[in-house]
Design an enzyme around this catalytic site. Structure first.
Site, PDB file in Angstrom:
ATOM      1  N   HIS A   1    -104.648 -66.866  -3.856  1.00  0.00           N
ATOM      2  CA  HIS A   1    -105.761 -67.799  -3.627  1.00  0.00           C
ATOM      3  C   HIS A   1    -105.964 -68.605  -4.912  1.00  0.00           C
ATOM      4  O   HIS A   1    -105.677 -68.103  -6.009  1.00  0.00           O
ATOM      5  CB  HIS A   1    -107.004 -66.959  -3.319  1.00  0.00           C
ATOM      6  CG  HIS A   1    -108.221 -67.732  -2.920  1.00  0.00           C
ATOM      7  ND1 HIS A   1    -109.032 -68.346  -3.845  1.00  0.00           N
ATOM      8  CD2 HIS A   1    -108.780 -67.972  -1.714  1.00  0.00           C
ATOM      9  CE1 HIS A   1    -110.037 -68.932  -3.215  1.00  0.00           C
ATOM     10  NE2 HIS A   1    -109.905 -68.714  -1.916  1.00  0.00           N
TER      11      HIS A   1
ATOM     12  N   ASP B   1    -106.786 -58.402  -6.643  1.00  0.00           N
ATOM     13  CA  ASP B   1    -107.793 -59.191  -5.944  1.00  0.00           C
ATOM     14  C   ASP B   1    -107.965 -58.561  -4.560  1.00  0.00           C
ATOM     15  O   ASP B   1    -107.093 -58.692  -3.692  1.00  0.00           O
ATOM     16  CB  ASP B   1    -107.296 -60.648  -5.850  1.00  0.00           C
ATOM     17  CG  ASP B   1    -108.190 -61.519  -4.981  1.00  0.00           C
ATOM     18  OD1 ASP B   1    -109.122 -60.991  -4.342  1.00  0.00           O
ATOM     19  OD2 ASP B   1    -107.937 -62.745  -4.921  1.00  0.00           O
TER      20      ASP B   1
ATOM     21  N   GLN C   1    -109.740 -59.719   0.313  1.00  0.00           N
ATOM     22  CA  GLN C   1    -109.418 -59.596   1.744  1.00  0.00           C
ATOM     23  C   GLN C   1    -109.014 -58.172   2.110  1.00  0.00           C
ATOM     24  O   GLN C   1    -108.482 -57.943   3.198  1.00  0.00           O
ATOM     25  CB  GLN C   1    -108.281 -60.560   2.119  1.00  0.00           C
ATOM     26  CG  GLN C   1    -108.593 -62.027   1.885  1.00  0.00           C
ATOM     27  CD  GLN C   1    -109.624 -62.583   2.868  1.00  0.00           C
ATOM     28  OE1 GLN C   1    -109.938 -61.953   3.890  1.00  0.00           O
ATOM     29  NE2 GLN C   1    -110.158 -63.765   2.569  1.00  0.00           N
TER      30      GLN C   1
ATOM     31  N   LYS D   1    -117.847 -60.777   1.907  1.00  0.00           N
ATOM     32  CA  LYS D   1    -116.735 -60.537   2.832  1.00  0.00           C
ATOM     33  C   LYS D   1    -116.771 -59.113   3.384  1.00  0.00           C
ATOM     34  O   LYS D   1    -115.986 -58.734   4.219  1.00  0.00           O
ATOM     35  CB  LYS D   1    -115.400 -60.800   2.138  1.00  0.00           C
ATOM     36  CG  LYS D   1    -115.171 -62.293   1.806  1.00  0.00           C
ATOM     37  CD  LYS D   1    -113.752 -62.518   1.406  1.00  0.00           C
ATOM     38  CE  LYS D   1    -113.541 -63.772   0.585  1.00  0.00           C
ATOM     39  NZ  LYS D   1    -113.563 -64.998   1.372  1.00  0.00           N
TER      40      LYS D   1
ATOM     41  N   CYS E   1    -107.375 -72.586   0.625  1.00  0.00           N
ATOM     42  CA  CYS E   1    -107.379 -72.400  -0.851  1.00  0.00           C
ATOM     43  C   CYS E   1    -106.135 -71.653  -1.303  1.00  0.00           C
ATOM     44  O   CYS E   1    -106.200 -70.814  -2.219  1.00  0.00           O
ATOM     45  CB  CYS E   1    -108.638 -71.681  -1.327  1.00  0.00           C
ATOM     46  SG  CYS E   1    -110.148 -72.523  -0.890  1.00  0.00           S
TER      47      CYS E   1
HETATM   48  N1  C6P Z   1    -111.200 -66.749   0.556  1.00  0.00           N
HETATM   49  C1  C6P Z   1    -111.037 -67.714   2.754  1.00  0.00           C
HETATM   50  O1  C6P Z   1    -111.466 -68.367   3.715  1.00  0.00           O
HETATM   51  P1  C6P Z   1    -115.100 -66.022  -3.321  1.00  0.00           P
HETATM   52  O2  C6P Z   1    -115.133 -67.436  -2.814  1.00  0.00           O
HETATM   53  O3  C6P Z   1    -115.259 -65.956  -4.811  1.00  0.00           O
HETATM   54  O4  C6P Z   1    -115.992 -65.095  -2.592  1.00  0.00           O
HETATM   55  O5  C6P Z   1    -113.624 -65.464  -2.985  1.00  0.00           O
HETATM   56  C2  C6P Z   1    -112.477 -66.148  -3.450  1.00  0.00           C
HETATM   57  C3  C6P Z   1    -111.239 -65.529  -2.900  1.00  0.00           C
HETATM   58  C4  C6P Z   1    -110.374 -64.888  -3.767  1.00  0.00           C
HETATM   59  N2  C6P Z   1    -109.273 -64.260  -3.323  1.00  0.00           N
HETATM   60  C5  C6P Z   1    -108.965 -64.209  -2.022  1.00  0.00           C
HETATM   61  C6  C6P Z   1    -107.762 -63.456  -1.570  1.00  0.00           C
HETATM   62  C7  C6P Z   1    -109.811 -64.847  -1.099  1.00  0.00           C
HETATM   63  O6  C6P Z   1    -109.493 -64.803   0.207  1.00  0.00           O
HETATM   64  C8  C6P Z   1    -110.954 -65.536  -1.542  1.00  0.00           C
HETATM   65  C9  C6P Z   1    -111.844 -66.272  -0.580  1.00  0.00           C
HETATM   66  C10 C6P Z   1    -111.952 -67.403   1.610  1.00  0.00           C
HETATM   67  O7  C6P Z   1    -109.899 -67.279   2.750  1.00  0.00           O
HETATM   68  C11 C6P Z   1    -112.703 -68.616   1.179  1.00  0.00           C
HETATM   69  S1  C6P Z   1    -111.666 -69.836   0.411  1.00  0.00           S
END
Ligand code: C6P
Length: 405
Positions: free
Chosen positions: A122, A199, A202, A225, A363
């Protein structure tokens, strides 16, 4: 066995009607919906217990501090960290990765060092490393994607060398659903003396995680999430590494003494928690984690795997539909394209039927570049989704195909 109807009844938004149709929410990868208990926890805190924490001698401040610190211990237990001070509250995954990139980077990265990422990361796990590597004149090495959306351990072995200072890798790809072999990656990295950040944005809501068993150095995730509030997140880090790292932000709550001749910093975890945090959010995050624990992550994982299999089989029967991300090890993400149709157009038609999916690059632009596509349609599942909803998605896609072809 999960009682899905009972779970669904806990999520008020699932009763909403969208554009005249019953909501089918398949955008859980972007954010999950909140159970009533989480909504109530935040409301109750503001109505009955609210005050700033770590500051007051008064009753409410002490209650708030106790709740906030209790959730820290709950997170510690949830991911099996050794100490509660290894749990740092942040605003989310992005904030957690930035904290590590800057703080770890400032202390431990030097010219010529290497940072290893994968092609499926991401943007939040790419850009902070690019910024710090430019400052420190480091090089980023990328473990390449393979056609099925997985990475190979042979490539990892080649790219992780004595020059590698940190490997930062997603547990589950948000764009493809691939579950990475993080245990093997951690072992390879540690043999070379490199640290590893996982990370888990997910993964945390789908897969049981034990940071001590993994022996991972850093693990990050977002509260929103895992059925919790937005603006909450966690950074887990091993005590000995966090102790060596300089503060990321300066301000109140992260100091022992301040004077114009010099300042001394608080011990962990407060060294990394400058300013008034999202207290109510953290309290409700505790409720969200409790909710997940009561249902059981293993049960959730089993159910979601079954749902993913069902959806994959159904979607593959649609003529002209191609799934991106077909690795053997997958979590509940299906990214797909319909022959000749733009994902945005498909998304709009599905939205008109009350079906929420995400369209675009998610992203993860390097993933789209790898497949030479502008983006995908992405359906991501949570524990409250059902096979009936998958059938509605399939009908919706067939309708979109008919309207757009
Ligand atoms: N992905 C998606 O629709 P934040 O925005 O900080 O809570 O998470 C960022 C982020 C980092 N790593 C991974 C693997 C992610 O999937 C995400 C967030 C969302 O896939 C929003 S772009």
């Amino acid at each position: 066995m999960l009682d899905i109807q009972k779970i669904r009844a806990d999520f008020p938004i699932l009763n909403e009607t969208i554009r005249g149709k019953k909501l089918v929410y398949f955008d859980n990868g972007a954010s999950t919906q909140k159970p009533q208990a989480v909504i109530d926890a935040e409301k109750y805190y503001y109505e009955h217990q609210y005050a700033n924490i770590h500051r007051g001698v008064h009753y409410l401040s002490q209650i708030g501090t106790d709740l906030y610190e209790q959730v820290r211990r709950q997170v510690q237990e949830f991911i099996n960290a050794k100490h509660d001070h290894e749990i740092i509250y942040t605003k989310g995954t992005t904030n957690s990765i930035n904290l590590v990139a800057y703080s770890f980077g400032r202390k431990f990265l030097n010219e010529g060092d290497e940072i290893v990422l994968t092609e499926m990361e991401h943007h939040s796990n790419i850009v902070p490393w690019q910024i710090i590597s430019e400052e420190k004149k480091c090089t980023i090495k990328v473990i390449p994607l393979q056609q099925d959306g997985s990475i190979s351990l042979e490539d990892a072995e080649k790219l992780i060398t004595d020059k590698t200072k940190i490997v930062s890798i997603t547990y589950v790809s948000n764009a493809l659903g691939t579950i990475n072999p993080i245990q093997e990656i951690i072992d390879i990295a540690h043999k070379k003396g490199a640290k590893v950040l996982v990370d888990a944005a997910q993964a945390i809501q789908h897969i049981p995680i034990d940071v001590q068993a993994l022996d991972v150095d850093f693990l990050v995730f977002s509260g929103h999430k895992i059925y919790g509030p937005t603006g909450t997140g966690i950074l887990y880090g091993k005590e000995e590494i966090l102790n060596e790292m300089p503060p990321y932000e300066g301000g109140g709550d992260m100091i022992k003494t301040v004077s114009f001749s010099g300042t001394t910093f608080s011990d962990l975890p407060f060294k990394f928690e400058a300013g008034t945090p999202n207290i109510a959010g953290c309290v409700a995050l505790g409720t969200a984690i409790k909710y997940v624990q009561e249902i059981g992550l293993k049960n959730i994982q089993t159910y979601e795997t079954e749902l993913l299999q069902y959806a994959t089989e159904k979607l593959m029967q649609i003529d002209g539909l191609k799934i991106y991300g077909t690795s053997k090890h997958k979590s509940s993400v299906i990214s797909f394209l319909l022959d000749g149709l733009h994902p945005y157009d498909v998304g709009v038609i599905l939205d008109n039927q009350g079906i929420a999916i995400r369209t675009g690059h998610h992203c993860a632009q390097p993933v789209m570049d790898y497949y030479k596509i502008p983006g995908t349609c992405r359906a991501t599942f949570a524990m409250y989704n059902t096979k009936e909803e998958v059938d509605i998605l399939v009908d919706g896609i067939l309708k979109a195909k008919k309207m757009l072809s």
